[in-house]
Design an enzyme around this catalytic site. Sequence first.
Site, mmCIF file in Angstrom:
data_model
loop_
_atom_site.group_PDB
_atom_site.id
_atom_site.type_symbol
_atom_site.label_atom_id
_atom_site.label_comp_id
_atom_site.label_asym_id
_atom_site.label_seq_id
_atom_site.Cartn_x
_atom_site.Cartn_y
_atom_site.Cartn_z
ATOM 1 N N GLU A 269 -11.352 4.552 6.228
ATOM 2 C CA GLU A 269 -10.198 5.231 6.837
ATOM 3 C C GLU A 269 -10.726 6.437 7.596
ATOM 4 O OE1 GLU A 269 -7.135 6.707 4.235
ATOM 5 O OE2 GLU A 269 -5.745 7.067 5.893
ATOM 6 N N HIS B 32 -9.243 1.850 -0.363
ATOM 7 C CA HIS B 32 -9.167 2.582 0.891
ATOM 8 C C HIS B 32 -10.565 2.445 1.494
ATOM 9 C CE1 HIS B 32 -5.617 4.293 -0.913
ATOM 10 N NE2 HIS B 32 -5.339 4.957 0.194
ATOM 11 N N HIS C 23 1.614 5.339 -2.175
ATOM 12 C CA HIS C 23 1.148 6.405 -3.091
ATOM 13 C C HIS C 23 2.368 7.001 -3.774
ATOM 14 C CE1 HIS C 23 -3.061 6.547 -1.660
ATOM 15 N NE2 HIS C 23 -2.501 6.025 -0.578
ATOM 16 N N ASP D 295 2.334 3.243 2.918
ATOM 17 C CA ASP D 295 1.338 4.252 2.549
ATOM 18 C C ASP D 295 1.986 5.529 2.015
ATOM 19 O OD1 ASP D 295 -1.168 5.317 2.113
ATOM 20 O OD2 ASP D 295 -1.718 5.528 4.207
ATOM 21 N N GLN E 9 -9.259 9.344 -5.546
ATOM 22 C CA GLN E 9 -8.957 10.021 -4.269
ATOM 23 C C GLN E 9 -10.088 10.932 -3.795
ATOM 24 O OE1 GLN E 9 -5.598 10.665 -2.101
ATOM 25 N NE2 GLN E 9 -7.542 10.928 -1.048
ATOM 26 N N HIS F 121 0.850 -1.209 0.000
ATOM 27 C CA HIS F 121 0.000 0.000 0.000
ATOM 28 C C HIS F 121 0.877 1.247 0.000
ATOM 29 C CE1 HIS F 121 -3.911 2.101 0.870
ATOM 30 N NE2 HIS F 121 -3.009 3.061 0.978
HETATM 31 FE FE FE2 Z 1 -3.386 5.164 1.154
#
Ligand code: FE2
Length: 429
Positions: A214, A211, A60, A310, A153, A58
């Site tokens: 969260e 996701h 970005h 992450d 996102q 995971h």
């Molecule tokens: Fe993430």
Amino acid sequence: MTFDLIIRNAALPDGRTGLDIGVRGGRIAAVERAIAAEAGRVVDAAGHLVSPPFVDVHFHMDATLSLGLPRLNQSGTLLEGIALWGELKPLLTHEAVVERALRYCDLAVSQGLLAIRSHVDVCDDRLLAVDALLEVKRKVAPYLDLQLVAFPQDGYYRSPGAVDNLKRALDKGVEVVGGIPHFERTMADGAASVRALCEIAAERGLRVDMHCDETDDPLSRHVETLAYETQRLGLEGRVAGSHLTSMHSMDNYYVSKLLPLMAEAGVAAIANPLINIVIQGRHDTYPKRRGMTRIPEMRQYGILCAFGHDCVMDPWYSLGQADMLEVAAMAIHVGHMTSREAMRFAFDAVTVNPARIMGLEGYGLEVGCKADLVLLQAKDPIEAIRLKATRLAVVRGGRIIAETPARLSRLSLEGRPETVDPASYAPLG
Ligand code: FE2
């Protein structure tokens, strides 16, 4: 019989010691005691741990190393991070995203991190980050497996154009379907997004990694829908829920129903301990919730669990160095996972478990597996986590692609040893 490479006297993560690993044609050809053969190159592991490479399931990569662009996250919250990323997005250039991602991959390789699943934001009609990371994926393929997730996102329904953009990203070659149901406008929209995105994955034969929940809101229960849709569409074993932080705050009775449903559906769980511990609980006074999802309890139900990094130096997190042992160490602390068994699991959660979630072919230390290996300055997985052990050598396809000198301090103390090797303190057994 000759080998391209032999690593002698290695300890393995399963506890076996004193083994030689012979490599031929980019694959592991022998794992046995005292291989009696010639090799193009011989590495003496000196009893240190040899592991398959670290895997970050995971990440970005479109945002990494952008710290301070165009400004810093003052509140440290997830929502300011998302807003900040929104400010940066129009300013991104293809070249800059590619360059930052390649630099991150250099760092990753030096840390023995040779497989990364990266979410890539598709809420940009230009799909600039998608094109940039597809280029990076091709460029790094000889030394790092980069798997991309189409990630809306700003919301699959909430962001105008995201529905179309996500499909376009998949058409371009992004191979995993993402989502962010807790960020949609309503719970109903969130559930609808999970349904629609799982249907896209089923139609195209793709994996899913959302996701999911969260948030610290215990009523954010989209993982329940994710498990339901996984079973309805026959996606068992191909779906992961990332973060799942709301589960930290959920009612125990509800969780006792939820976890068996996740296990039945074969939904994997990905926690991101470094990020969860700093992003969650931000609206709390005291006590402050930790936010990490319920890893020990999920393990009891046989749910496949892994840890991701992450973020590294981006709008959400200003620290990090591509060190999956740092990730595992944080998970152990946040999750109270200090039993010997749980600490050994934490090593699996940054190696074999995420490799299974990503579906990596030929991953492992068995004969026939790809000769992708990391030699660590530690005797066993627990010591590796304790020390964030130096990666003495990183091997890809049988070739050494990174080396780091052993950590060794010199002392000037009367009557004490001249050197300190941090890997010499492991207890026996
Ligand atoms: Fe993430």
